[in-house]
Design a protein around this motif. Structure first.
Motif, PDB file in Angstrom:
ATOM      1  N   PHE A 211      36.146  32.607  42.269  1.00 29.78           N
ATOM      2  CA  PHE A 211      34.793  32.142  42.577  1.00 29.78           C
ATOM      3  C   PHE A 211      34.781  30.633  42.811  1.00 29.78           C
ATOM      4  N   TYR A 212      35.653  29.902  42.135  1.00 31.34           N
ATOM      5  CA  TYR A 212      35.782  28.453  42.349  1.00 31.34           C
ATOM      6  C   TYR A 212      36.111  28.164  43.808  1.00 31.34           C
ATOM      7  N   PHE A 213      37.061  28.899  44.378  1.00 33.53           N
ATOM      8  CA  PHE A 213      37.428  28.674  45.773  1.00 33.53           C
ATOM      9  C   PHE A 213      36.369  29.221  46.730  1.00 33.53           C
ATOM     10  N   TYR A 214      35.649  30.255  46.294  1.00 38.62           N
ATOM     11  CA  TYR A 214      34.556  30.779  47.128  1.00 38.62           C
ATOM     12  C   TYR A 214      33.476  29.704  47.319  1.00 38.62           C
ATOM     13  N   LYS A 215      33.233  28.933  46.254  1.00 39.22           N
ATOM     14  CA  LYS A 215      32.225  27.873  46.325  1.00 39.22           C
ATOM     15  C   LYS A 215      32.773  26.585  46.923  1.00 39.22           C
TER      16      LYS A 215
ATOM     17  N   THR B 199      35.114  26.234  49.807  1.00 34.31           N
ATOM     18  CA  THR B 199      35.942  26.743  50.909  1.00 34.31           C
ATOM     19  C   THR B 199      36.669  25.630  51.650  1.00 34.31           C
ATOM     20  N   GLY B 200      36.196  24.389  51.497  1.00 34.09           N
ATOM     21  CA  GLY B 200      36.859  23.275  52.172  1.00 34.09           C
ATOM     22  C   GLY B 200      38.280  23.062  51.704  1.00 34.09           C
ATOM     23  N   ILE B 201      38.581  23.465  50.462  1.00 34.87           N
ATOM     24  CA  ILE B 201      39.939  23.292  49.944  1.00 34.87           C
ATOM     25  C   ILE B 201      40.669  24.621  49.781  1.00 34.87           C
ATOM     26  N   SER B 202      39.980  25.726  50.069  1.00 30.31           N
ATOM     27  CA  SER B 202      40.584  27.047  49.893  1.00 30.31           C
ATOM     28  C   SER B 202      41.559  27.356  51.018  1.00 30.31           C
ATOM     29  N   ILE B 203      42.676  28.029  50.673  1.00 31.70           N
ATOM     30  CA  ILE B 203      43.674  28.368  51.691  1.00 31.70           C
ATOM     31  C   ILE B 203      43.363  29.719  52.345  1.00 31.70           C
ATOM     32  N   ILE B 204      42.346  30.433  51.843  1.00 33.63           N
ATOM     33  CA  ILE B 204      41.923  31.681  52.466  1.00 33.63           C
ATOM     34  C   ILE B 204      40.410  31.652  52.672  1.00 33.63           C
TER      35      ILE B 204
ATOM     36  N   ILE C  91      36.485  37.653  48.781  1.00 30.15           N
ATOM     37  CA  ILE C  91      35.661  38.796  48.386  1.00 30.15           C
ATOM     38  C   ILE C  91      36.488  40.074  48.360  1.00 30.15           C
ATOM     39  N   ILE C  92      37.298  40.281  49.400  1.00 27.80           N
ATOM     40  CA  ILE C  92      38.145  41.477  49.473  1.00 27.80           C
ATOM     41  C   ILE C  92      39.118  41.528  48.300  1.00 27.80           C
ATOM     42  N   THR C  93      39.755  40.388  48.015  1.00 22.62           N
ATOM     43  CA  THR C  93      40.715  40.321  46.909  1.00 22.62           C
ATOM     44  C   THR C  93      40.036  40.627  45.581  1.00 22.62           C
ATOM     45  N   SER C  94      38.843  40.070  45.378  1.00 18.20           N
ATOM     46  CA  SER C  94      38.110  40.297  44.136  1.00 18.20           C
ATOM     47  C   SER C  94      37.730  41.765  43.984  1.00 18.20           C
ATOM     48  N   ILE C  95      37.294  42.377  45.074  1.00 20.94           N
ATOM     49  CA  ILE C  95      36.918  43.800  45.035  1.00 20.94           C
ATOM     50  C   ILE C  95      38.138  44.670  44.718  1.00 20.94           C
TER      51      ILE C  95
ATOM     52  N   VAL D  89      31.395  40.235  32.312  1.00 19.53           N
ATOM     53  CA  VAL D  89      30.799  39.077  31.636  1.00 19.53           C
ATOM     54  C   VAL D  89      31.210  37.770  32.304  1.00 19.53           C
ATOM     55  N   ILE D  90      32.502  37.603  32.583  1.00 17.58           N
ATOM     56  CA  ILE D  90      32.947  36.323  33.149  1.00 17.58           C
ATOM     57  C   ILE D  90      32.536  36.177  34.615  1.00 17.58           C
ATOM     58  N   ILE D  91      32.370  37.282  35.319  1.00 11.44           N
ATOM     59  CA  ILE D  91      31.851  37.210  36.694  1.00 11.44           C
ATOM     60  C   ILE D  91      30.418  36.686  36.667  1.00 11.44           C
ATOM     61  N   ILE D  92      29.612  37.182  35.735  1.00 12.26           N
ATOM     62  CA  ILE D  92      28.224  36.724  35.602  1.00 12.26           C
ATOM     63  C   ILE D  92      28.176  35.236  35.262  1.00 12.26           C
ATOM     64  N   ILE D  93      29.015  34.817  34.298  1.00 16.22           N
ATOM     65  CA  ILE D  93      29.058  33.396  33.902  1.00 16.22           C
ATOM     66  C   ILE D  93      29.495  32.536  35.079  1.00 16.22           C
ATOM     67  N   SER D  94      30.460  33.010  35.854  1.00 15.51           N
ATOM     68  CA  SER D  94      30.950  32.247  37.011  1.00 15.51           C
ATOM     69  C   SER D  94      29.864  32.085  38.064  1.00 15.51           C
TER      70      SER D  94
END
Length: 448
Positions: free
Chosen positions: A188-192, A194-199, A205-209, A229-234
């Motif tokens: 979720f850190y890289f989802y938010k 994306t400027g520094i994400s390599i994917i 989203i696909i990987t998380s699913i 729980v941690i998905i909600i917190i994230s």
């Protein structure tokens, strides 16, 4: 930094360590000698001793070695009555922690962050492949992960062959499930960001699913619950979390005064999404029943109640020898109530149910003194890493790390997959932006 032949050599050995851990699809199907993970740990250890002795001046490595020395001396002196199960557990745990800690220490000491990013990327790719194979394996047999763990008790050759055939498919095990579980916040850190994400966001989203489907398919209730729980917190995030203290307090107040029937119906509804008779369907229904009958820990008619009762069993042994462990100078076969005499085996065996509560069992067996020494390793490691990372990643890193460690409150915690995730993957993920071309905004040392 210009990378030398030595950097590339150590990166290759670390790559093989991670591949033999996170890619069972390949390594479960290799010849016995070639597929051994221990070959690469031996090569790694020899390489450090012969080519990079500097690693032993690293604080984390020093702490790990001090803990290991105290523990091993204790097992052969004042804990000389320790049972085989806990002996093996403590040795394997130390072994996995030392390898994991030494790998990350090497990359930090050599400042080869690019090499660390590369093995981290490959490890996540391996985990993604393993997650897909886990989904396939669990489609064939939803209980395959549990069957592999309990294979030692199976005597029927046809049944053993059936279990092994699924193992060759390369699905994950209980320890791999911990890796799947704790990675959602850092994704979720890289989802938010994306400027520094390599994917791309879509691939995140696909990987998380895929990871969540793999967890669900393995039918391990605790992993799924912690993941939710941690998905909600994230999703809430650190800024909104700080701004929402009043809202969270109000929500807790409402929860306290909400009738049990509401929770029971809600949990039963969640359980209904899973196949009738499946492990997850049973566990959600069991939790609903636990709440419905009054949340009595001592009630052994539910799985939750049984788990609570195990804490009481272990605490009775712990308080008889709290500082140095239940085996300290134990002159009988009881170890302050920790052992029970088994007529079938003609010897004393552990309270098997209690051993599944990893941290409470460790506290009972090792005592408060060694337990504190052990947890100082984890605390100092987390603290040092937090100082390396930017303020945004810190939040998701801590959530992932604590989620991983919290599993030991409910179940047996361990395995090289879990410890390598804690010591190598979670810190290494921070450096993935180094692999993105043109990413000149990434700061390796945000605190400096």
């Amino acid at each position: 930094m210009q990378r030398t032949a030595k950097h590339k050599y150590f990166e290759f050995i670390a790559f093989m360590l991670m591949a033999s851990t996170f890619l069972p699809l390949l390594f479960n199907n290799l010849p016995p000698f070639v597929k051994s993970h221990h070959i690469w740990t031996v090569i790694w250890g020899i390489s450090l001793i012969t080519s990079y002795l500097k690693i032993f001046s690293n604080k984390t490595i020093k702490h790990v070695l001090v803990y290991g020395l105290i523990m091993i001396i204790s097992m052969f002196t004042v804990w000389n009555q320790i049972d085989d199960w806990n002996f093996q557990l403590l040795i394997n745990e130390f072994y996995n922690i030392f390898i994991g800690a030494s790998v990350i220490a090497y990359f930090f000491e050599s400042k080869d962050y690019f090499g660390l990013a590369r093995i981290t990327r490959w490890s996540i790719i391996f985990l993604f492949i393993t997650a897909i194979m886990t989904i396939i394996s669990s489609t064939i047999d939803p209980m395959y992960a549990r069957n592999i763990v309990g294979m030692a008790s199976v005597s029927n050759e046809a049944e053993i062959e059936s279990i092994l055939s699924l193992r060759y498919l390369g699905g994950g095990n209980y320890s791999t499930a911990l890796s799947f579980m704790c990675l959602f916040p850092v994704f979720f850190y890289f989802y938010k960001n994306t400027g520094i994400s390599i994917i791309s966001k879509r691939m995140i989203i696909i990987t998380s699913i895929v990871f969540f489907l793999a967890l669900s398919g393995m039918q391990i209730f605790t992993n799924v619950l912690i993941a939710i729980v941690i998905i909600i917190i994230s999703i809430i995030g650190i800024k909104k979390l700080k701004q929402s203290i009043m809202g969270i307090s109000l929500l807790l107040f409402i929860i306290i005064f909400t009738p049990n029937e509401v929770f029971v119906n809600g949990i039963n509804s969640i359980g209904g999404y899973f196949k009738e008779g499946s492990e997850l369907n049973y566990k959600f229904t069991d939790l609903a029943r636990f709440i419905e009958i009054g949340s009595k820990i001592e009630d052994k008619t539910t799985t939750v109640g049984l788990r609570g009762d195990r804490y009481f069993q272990l605490s009775e042994s712990f308080f008889q020898s709290p500082l140095l462990g239940c085996y300290f100078l134990s002159e009988n076969n009881n170890a302050h109530g920790y052992l029970n005499y088994n007529l079938a085996y003609g010897k004393s065996v552990t309270q098997v149910e209690g051993t599944h509560l990893h941290w409470m069992n460790k506290l009972t067996v090792t005592g408060l003194f060694i337990f504190v020494v052990f947890f100082y390793i984890l605390y100092s490691f987390l603290k040092n890493n937090i100082n390396r990372f930017n303020s945004t990643y810190k939040f998701y890193y801590v959530i992932s790390s604590l989620a991983l460690l919290s599993y030991g409150l409910f179940k047996t915690f361990g395995g090289k997959e879990a410890w390598y995730t804690f010591f190598i993957l979670l810190p290494g993920i921070y450096y993935l932006p180094l692999l993105k071309k043109g990413n000149s905004n990434f700061n390796l040392n945000p605190q400096k």
